[in-house]
Write an enzyme that holds these catalytic residues in place. Structure first.
Site, short mmCIF file in Angstrom:
data_model
loop_
_atom_site.label_atom_id
_atom_site.label_comp_id
_atom_site.label_asym_id
_atom_site.label_seq_id
_atom_site.Cartn_x
_atom_site.Cartn_y
_atom_site.Cartn_z
N TYR A 158 0.82 -1.21 0.00
CA TYR A 158 0.00 0.00 0.00
C TYR A 158 0.86 1.26 0.00
O TYR A 158 0.46 2.30 -0.52
CB TYR A 158 -0.95 -0.02 1.20
CG TYR A 158 -2.22 0.77 0.99
CD1 TYR A 158 -3.07 0.51 -0.08
CD2 TYR A 158 -2.58 1.77 1.88
CE1 TYR A 158 -4.23 1.23 -0.27
CE2 TYR A 158 -3.75 2.50 1.71
CZ TYR A 158 -4.57 2.22 0.64
OH TYR A 158 -5.72 2.94 0.45
N LYS A 165 -3.55 8.38 2.74
CA LYS A 165 -4.76 8.19 3.55
C LYS A 165 -4.58 8.75 4.95
O LYS A 165 -5.53 9.29 5.55
CB LYS A 165 -5.13 6.71 3.60
CG LYS A 165 -5.63 6.13 2.29
CD LYS A 165 -6.87 6.84 1.77
CE LYS A 165 -7.43 6.13 0.54
NZ LYS A 165 -8.59 6.86 -0.06
#
Length: 258
Positions: A158, A165
């Site tokens: 990720y 995020k």
């Protein structure tokens, strides 16, 4: 019953019928909201036509291109909303980007360009939208963005998206503090992994989904409709006392010890 009749809602990030943004748009429409939809412009107009065909049953009264790296397009979008509707009640922010470099290999090897582009599109764009929406939400409103567990925990592959995020979730808190006196609420939904066009770029996404199915308390992952229901709730008066929060819709996976 959740009722958004008479509310004007801008929905971004619809790419196809697997998009979480699509699930949210459907639930807002079902609750009676008047929709505006954006699409990412491309030279051949393929995305425009795809999104237009998909959202036609929802009868959006605003349908415009929006590349958040183009300040002019963002300004035109909110200008058109002001001219068409006069006011804005709901903003759904489902925009994120990381290139292959940012989603694979050693995190320390990511380039400045890749890192900054991801932060620009995925996190700063919420600030852009708050700037545009604030004058149009003079009677109050709700902004909802889409986050993921990778913003608070290390998720394989990720990488840069996780940093984006994390920034996005702090944007939610700072914007909620600023806009609260104007009765504008800002929240995020942190959804469990769902197979979408965006998630398909993350290496091992199918393994991640299977892991959630076997580990989460509900022993399954979530659907676009369930995320859409949560977002619609955060846009309604039923959540009038909630702002600056990250609501996990992940079958309970986030509480487990991985």
């Amino acid at each position: 019953m959740l009722d958004l009749t008479g509310k004007n809602a801008l929905v971004t990030g619809i790419a196809n019928n697997h998009s979480i943004a699509w699930g949210i748009a459907q639930q807002l429409h079902k609750a009676g909201a008047n929709l505006g939809v954006t699409y990412l412009p491309d030279e051949r107009g393929r995305f425009r036509q795809k999104v237009a065909d998909l959202t036609a049953p929802l009868n959006p009264s605003v349908f415009m291109p929006c590349n958040v790296q183009d300040d002019g397009q963002v300004a035109e979008l909110f200008g058109a909303i002001g001219n068409q509707w006069g006011k804005l009640d709901i903003v759904i922010h489902c925009l994120a980007f990381a290139d292959k470099e940012g989603l694979s290999g050693d995190f320390s090897s990511v380039s400045r360009e890749s890192f900054m582009k991801s932060l620009d599109i995925s996190a700063f764009s919420l600030v852009q939208f708050a700037q545009g929406a604030k004058p149009l939400m003079n009677g109050g409103g709700s902004m909802v963005t889409l986050s993921y567990l990778g913003g608070v925990r290390v998720i394989p592959n990720y990488n840069t998206m996780g940093i984006a995020k994390a920034a996005l979730e702090m944007n939610v808190r700072y914007l909620a503090a600023e806009l609260g006196p104007h009765n504008i609420r800002v929240n995020a939904v942190s959804a469990g992994p769902i197979r979408t066009l965006a998630s398909s770029a993350v290496g091992g996404i199918l393994d991640m989904i299977h892991h959630v199915q076997t580990t989460a308390p509900l022993r399954r992952t979530v659907t676009q409709q369930e995320v859409g229901n949560a977002a619609a709730f955060l846009c309604s008066d039923l959540s009038s006392g909630i702002t600056g929060q990250v609501l996990y819709v992940d079958s309970g996976y986030g509480i487990m010890g991985m």
